[in-house]
Scaffold this motif. Sequence first.
Motif, PDB file in Angstrom:
ATOM      1  N   GLU A  80       0.461   0.233  29.133  1.00 15.91           N
ATOM      2  CA  GLU A  80      -0.281   0.727  28.244  1.00 15.91           C
ATOM      3  C   GLU A  80       0.380   0.167  26.887  1.00 15.91           C
ATOM      4  O   GLU A  80      -0.281  -0.488  26.091  1.00 15.91           O
ATOM      5  CB  GLU A  80      -0.769   2.123  28.133  1.00 15.91           C
ATOM      6  N   VAL A  81       1.632   0.557  26.716  1.00 16.71           N
ATOM      7  CA  VAL A  81       2.271   0.132  25.503  1.00 16.71           C
ATOM      8  C   VAL A  81       2.401  -1.471  25.120  1.00 16.71           C
ATOM      9  O   VAL A  81       2.117  -2.081  24.461  1.00 16.71           O
ATOM     10  CB  VAL A  81       3.735   0.774  25.406  1.00 16.71           C
ATOM     11  N   LEU A  82       2.608  -2.154  26.357  1.00 18.74           N
ATOM     12  CA  LEU A  82       2.797  -3.648  26.675  1.00 18.74           C
ATOM     13  C   LEU A  82       1.343  -4.210  26.007  1.00 18.74           C
ATOM     14  O   LEU A  82       1.301  -5.244  25.373  1.00 18.74           O
ATOM     15  CB  LEU A  82       3.283  -4.242  27.698  1.00 18.74           C
ATOM     16  N   ALA A  83       0.260  -3.504  26.621  1.00 13.31           N
ATOM     17  CA  ALA A  83      -1.003  -4.343  26.211  1.00 13.31           C
ATOM     18  C   ALA A  83      -1.369  -3.808  24.812  1.00 13.31           C
ATOM     19  O   ALA A  83      -1.851  -4.825  24.106  1.00 13.31           O
ATOM     20  CB  ALA A  83      -1.957  -3.318  27.073  1.00 13.31           C
ATOM     21  N   TRP A  84      -0.909  -2.828  24.216  1.00  7.17           N
ATOM     22  CA  TRP A  84      -1.270  -2.384  22.944  1.00  7.17           C
ATOM     23  C   TRP A  84      -0.196  -3.340  22.043  1.00  7.17           C
ATOM     24  O   TRP A  84      -0.815  -3.755  20.887  1.00  7.17           O
ATOM     25  CB  TRP A  84      -0.723  -0.900  22.594  1.00  7.17           C
ATOM     26  N   ALA A  85       0.896  -3.687  22.546  1.00  5.63           N
ATOM     27  CA  ALA A  85       1.674  -4.530  21.576  1.00  5.63           C
ATOM     28  C   ALA A  85       0.948  -6.054  21.662  1.00  5.63           C
ATOM     29  O   ALA A  85       1.186  -6.698  20.621  1.00  5.63           O
ATOM     30  CB  ALA A  85       3.161  -4.591  22.301  1.00  5.63           C
ATOM     31  N   GLY A  86       0.427  -6.390  22.540  1.00  2.19           N
ATOM     32  CA  GLY A  86      -0.070  -7.808  22.672  1.00  2.19           C
ATOM     33  C   GLY A  86      -1.452  -7.787  21.821  1.00  2.19           C
ATOM     34  O   GLY A  86      -1.609  -8.806  21.273  1.00  2.19           O
ATOM     35  N   GLU A  87      -1.910  -6.755  21.695  1.00  3.76           N
ATOM     36  CA  GLU A  87      -3.267  -6.674  20.908  1.00  3.76           C
ATOM     37  C   GLU A  87      -2.707  -6.707  19.209  1.00  3.76           C
ATOM     38  O   GLU A  87      -3.438  -7.566  18.597  1.00  3.76           O
ATOM     39  CB  GLU A  87      -3.947  -5.330  20.877  1.00  3.76           C
ATOM     40  N   ILE A  88      -1.960  -6.229  19.283  1.00  2.52           N
ATOM     41  CA  ILE A  88      -1.069  -6.272  17.555  1.00  2.52           C
ATOM     42  C   ILE A  88      -0.491  -7.817  17.512  1.00  2.52           C
ATOM     43  O   ILE A  88      -0.897  -8.158  16.413  1.00  2.52           O
ATOM     44  CB  ILE A  88       0.045  -5.271  17.310  1.00  2.52           C
ATOM     45  N   ILE A  89       0.016  -8.355  18.512  1.00  5.32           N
ATOM     46  CA  ILE A  89       0.391  -9.589  18.299  1.00  5.32           C
ATOM     47  C   ILE A  89      -0.654 -10.501  17.911  1.00  5.32           C
ATOM     48  O   ILE A  89      -0.594 -11.493  17.100  1.00  5.32           O
ATOM     49  CB  ILE A  89       1.452 -10.054  19.289  1.00  5.32           C
ATOM     50  N   ALA A  90      -1.444 -10.447  18.832  1.00  7.17           N
ATOM     51  CA  ALA A  90      -3.035 -11.131  18.762  1.00  7.17           C
ATOM     52  C   ALA A  90      -3.575 -11.060  17.252  1.00  7.17           C
ATOM     53  O   ALA A  90      -4.211 -12.121  16.968  1.00  7.17           O
ATOM     54  CB  ALA A  90      -3.751 -10.916  19.989  1.00  7.17           C
ATOM     55  N   ASP A  91      -3.538 -10.089  16.697  1.00  6.79           N
ATOM     56  CA  ASP A  91      -4.204  -9.736  15.611  1.00  6.79           C
ATOM     57  C   ASP A  91      -3.283 -10.115  14.279  1.00  6.79           C
ATOM     58  O   ASP A  91      -3.901 -10.297  13.197  1.00  6.79           O
ATOM     59  CB  ASP A  91      -4.143  -8.268  15.178  1.00  6.79           C
TER      60      ASP A  91
END
Length: 183
Positions: A80-91
């Motif tokens: 879940e944290v890795l998915a959250w981090a991916g969203e931040i990076i994509a933004d």
Amino acid sequence: QKLDNAGIAYSVIRGNHDLVGYNDSTKTDYMTQYLGTAAYKSQFATGGFYDENISNSWRTFKVGNINYLMLALDFGPTDEVLAWAGEIIADHPDHSVIITTHAYLYRDGTTLDAKDTAPPSNYTQYGAQNNGDQIWEKLVSKYENIVLVLSGHDPSDNIIVSRDKGDHGNIVTSMLIDPQGVD
């Protein structure tokens, strides 16, 4: 407090010895208790936290003409944290991304995996989940703007540097900096 009072920006990451219940049975979150959640959160002009917990955070800053995104990820971050981090990076596609996490690179220059000494997957009872190789597969290799991963955990008297090609042909530099045996 010295860093806070001086206005120096910093980020923290939790290691295996900081995990709730690791050092004793009190289930105390020593990082939150001694660091001070409010003081740490107050220094973030830009950025945020996963689930409002200081164990996973992000911020942006600029050096010269380069925009940076700094992600501080927990020891053995969850999916879940890795998915959250991916969203931040994509933004933040116009930012060069630096990731700090406690356990990522091993002393032989490869990502830390289940066969190496003390991988995060050995600490699932404390909430740890992903080893370095899984962090690479699930997050680091996927985004072309990730440029650097910094970690510790595995004692090495030398700074270990690895350079790997991500899925988009980008080069990611990883460094293990953990001179526990050096005075």
